[in-house]
Design a protein around this motif. Sequence first.
Motif, PDB file in Angstrom:
ATOM      1  N   LYS A 156     -11.471  -2.765  -8.680  1.00 36.23           N
ATOM      2  CA  LYS A 156     -10.993  -2.051  -9.516  1.00 36.23           C
ATOM      3  C   LYS A 156      -9.982  -2.347 -10.570  1.00 36.23           C
ATOM      4  CE  LYS A 156     -10.787   2.041  -6.113  1.00 36.23           C
ATOM      5  NZ  LYS A 156      -9.706   2.738  -4.841  1.00 36.23           N
ATOM      6  N   ARG A 194      -2.590   4.937   1.723  1.00 31.94           N
ATOM      7  CA  ARG A 194      -4.449   4.235   2.109  1.00 31.94           C
ATOM      8  C   ARG A 194      -4.471   2.961   0.728  1.00 31.94           C
ATOM      9  NH1 ARG A 194      -7.955   7.835   5.373  1.00 31.94           N
ATOM     10  NH2 ARG A 194      -6.587   8.460   7.846  1.00 31.94           N
ATOM     11  N   THR A 195      -4.173   3.573  -0.261  1.00 29.06           N
ATOM     12  CA  THR A 195      -4.091   3.187  -1.288  1.00 29.06           C
ATOM     13  C   THR A 195      -2.909   1.525  -1.914  1.00 29.06           C
ATOM     14  OG1 THR A 195      -4.555   5.133  -2.152  1.00 29.06           O
ATOM     15  CG2 THR A 195      -4.203   3.220  -3.983  1.00 29.06           C
ATOM     16  N   TYR A 196      -4.216   0.613  -2.007  1.00 27.52           N
ATOM     17  CA  TYR A 196      -3.166  -0.652  -2.692  1.00 27.52           C
ATOM     18  C   TYR A 196      -2.475  -0.535  -3.840  1.00 27.52           C
ATOM     19  CZ  TYR A 196      -5.101  -3.141   1.350  1.00 27.52           C
ATOM     20  OH  TYR A 196      -5.615  -4.228   2.719  1.00 27.52           O
ATOM     21  N   VAL A 197      -1.225  -0.128  -4.424  1.00 26.87           N
ATOM     22  CA  VAL A 197      -0.640  -0.558  -5.582  1.00 26.87           C
ATOM     23  C   VAL A 197      -0.168  -1.506  -5.786  1.00 26.87           C
ATOM     24  CG1 VAL A 197       0.139   2.033  -4.565  1.00 26.87           C
ATOM     25  CG2 VAL A 197       1.414   0.170  -4.029  1.00 26.87           C
ATOM     26  N   LYS A 252       0.992   4.241  -9.920  1.00 27.14           N
ATOM     27  CA  LYS A 252       0.549   5.086  -8.669  1.00 27.14           C
ATOM     28  C   LYS A 252       2.238   4.482  -7.708  1.00 27.14           C
ATOM     29  CE  LYS A 252      -3.858   4.883  -8.124  1.00 27.14           C
ATOM     30  NZ  LYS A 252      -5.566   4.564  -7.433  1.00 27.14           N
ATOM     31  N   SER A 303     -11.357  -3.776   2.277  1.00 26.53           N
ATOM     32  CA  SER A 303      -9.909  -2.291   1.392  1.00 26.53           C
ATOM     33  C   SER A 303      -9.711  -3.491   0.185  1.00 26.53           C
ATOM     34  CB  SER A 303      -9.316  -2.074   2.324  1.00 26.53           C
ATOM     35  OG  SER A 303      -8.618  -3.220   2.782  1.00 26.53           O
ATOM     36  N   LYS A 322       1.443  -1.510   0.169  1.00 25.55           N
ATOM     37  CA  LYS A 322       0.403  -0.104   0.067  1.00 25.55           C
ATOM     38  C   LYS A 322       0.940   1.147  -0.164  1.00 25.55           C
ATOM     39  CE  LYS A 322      -3.790  -0.166   2.850  1.00 25.55           C
ATOM     40  NZ  LYS A 322      -4.575  -0.328   3.925  1.00 25.55           N
ATOM     41  N   SER A 339     -12.572  -4.167  -2.637  1.00 21.37           N
ATOM     42  CA  SER A 339     -12.445  -2.171  -3.004  1.00 21.37           C
ATOM     43  C   SER A 339     -11.278  -2.599  -4.371  1.00 21.37           C
ATOM     44  CB  SER A 339     -12.170  -1.278  -2.217  1.00 21.37           C
ATOM     45  OG  SER A 339     -11.625  -0.241  -3.264  1.00 21.37           O
ATOM     46  N   ALA A 340      -9.707  -3.184  -4.152  1.00 17.58           N
ATOM     47  CA  ALA A 340      -8.775  -3.106  -4.998  1.00 17.58           C
ATOM     48  C   ALA A 340      -8.998  -4.631  -5.519  1.00 17.58           C
ATOM     49  CB  ALA A 340      -7.542  -2.847  -4.092  1.00 17.58           C
ATOM     50  N   ASP A 355      -0.645  -1.602  -9.884  1.00 19.79           N
ATOM     51  CA  ASP A 355      -0.618  -0.621 -10.920  1.00 19.79           C
ATOM     52  C   ASP A 355       0.580   0.781 -10.839  1.00 19.79           C
ATOM     53  OD1 ASP A 355      -0.939   2.409 -11.338  1.00 19.79           O
ATOM     54  OD2 ASP A 355      -3.127   2.352 -10.263  1.00 19.79           O
TER      55      ASP A 355
END
Length: 433
Positions: free
Chosen positions: A424, A172-175, A210, A417, A169, A420-421, A207
């Motif tokens: 996406k 707060r974003t999973y990469v 990011k 979470s 991460k 959600s990833a 990703d």
Amino acid sequence: MKNILFYKKHQALILFVLLIIGYSTHMHSFTYYQDIDSQNSVNYNEYKGVAVDKENNTPLISASITVNETNISTVTNDEGEFLLKVPKNMADGKITISHLGYVDKIVSLSEFKGQELKIKLSLSVTELSEVTIDPRDPKALIREVIKRKGVNYINDNTIMTAFYRETIKKRRTYVSLSEAVVDIYKNPYESKKTDIIKLFKARKSADYKKLDTLTLKLQGGPTSTLYIDVMKNPENIFTEEMLKFYDFSFDKSTKINDRYIYVLKFKQLPSIEEPLYFGKLYIDAETLAMTKAIFSLNTENKEEVSKMFVRKKPNRAKVYFTEATYNIDYRQKNGKWYYGYGRIDLAVKINWKKKLFNSNYRLNVEMAITDWKKNIDNETLKPKDRLKSSVVISDEASGFSDPQFWGEYNVIEPEKSIESAIKKIKKQLRKLN
């Protein structure tokens, strides 16, 4: 106090969790992927539930869910949720839910009735009498734990099926999200042979946009969580030589699976300069088997800790670890304990020269044993089929588009979470198609 030989041995625990940091255009990874016949008829039922504290409804993380009279199991996620797959011919069976400090609860599978079941566990906090332990010599206790590992732990060759998840991460974003099902060819606990792994099925998505053109990858994969089995590999922390570098003391006792447990705290002595560990060991009072271990690396010496973890990085980047935490759970079967769940949490800060802002990442790897059997015929793997400790799981994002990707295999239910990833990733895959 310097001890180079000790320091090199100590590093072995971490070297299987390495970061490879570089520019994405120069990165390569290995490919391991195997399909399961999707035409096979579904021969299992799914049972979805959540384990919580009876008094305050707090989710119970990493609680063990086991199908009675079998080796089928899973663990709850960070939200206390689980999804258990059980063969249809066991629909009349029962499961046992266990968690540190709580009374075991047995639930019939028929109680689920096709819906998510909330399972409430009651606290079981019972202190041991001071007469039953000798607080003057806690170090003698850990010596006895190591001495008895041949008696307390499985001493058969076994083949274990496990689910592995690896996440990275950025804030707060999973990469990056990787998942795999593996077979573990585990040697007896008294054997000095290294356990080996076969990667059966895997999927990964990253990703890279990011990651700010930075590629940060974990090397080691499932071997990292297997290597932290401190009872199989006590030489990484608790050899007789290493014990003198730690201060041990007793903490408040507790219960696991309705059994009395000693809680042994440890930390490095102030005179030791090298980064060592601190944490707690949970020891069965009757058999002196270690049932759980939670410990962290002392990250105060940033430069030395960075040397332990980082395999490769650009010259203009400085990498610091602010957290390195390890969690190991053991389970019991017919009076013998075995490795059931392992987790590693890392926090990384990357400083770039001539850049105003830092990059902060959190890395998590976890593996849960979901089934196992004795390796009666002493089956082994050919070298070409073994998962190397240097592996970096490659991108196989297409696996996320298949809702039945894991089939009958039990996995750790993704928390919201991660769900959600995954959604996406599926959305991106649909756009590509």
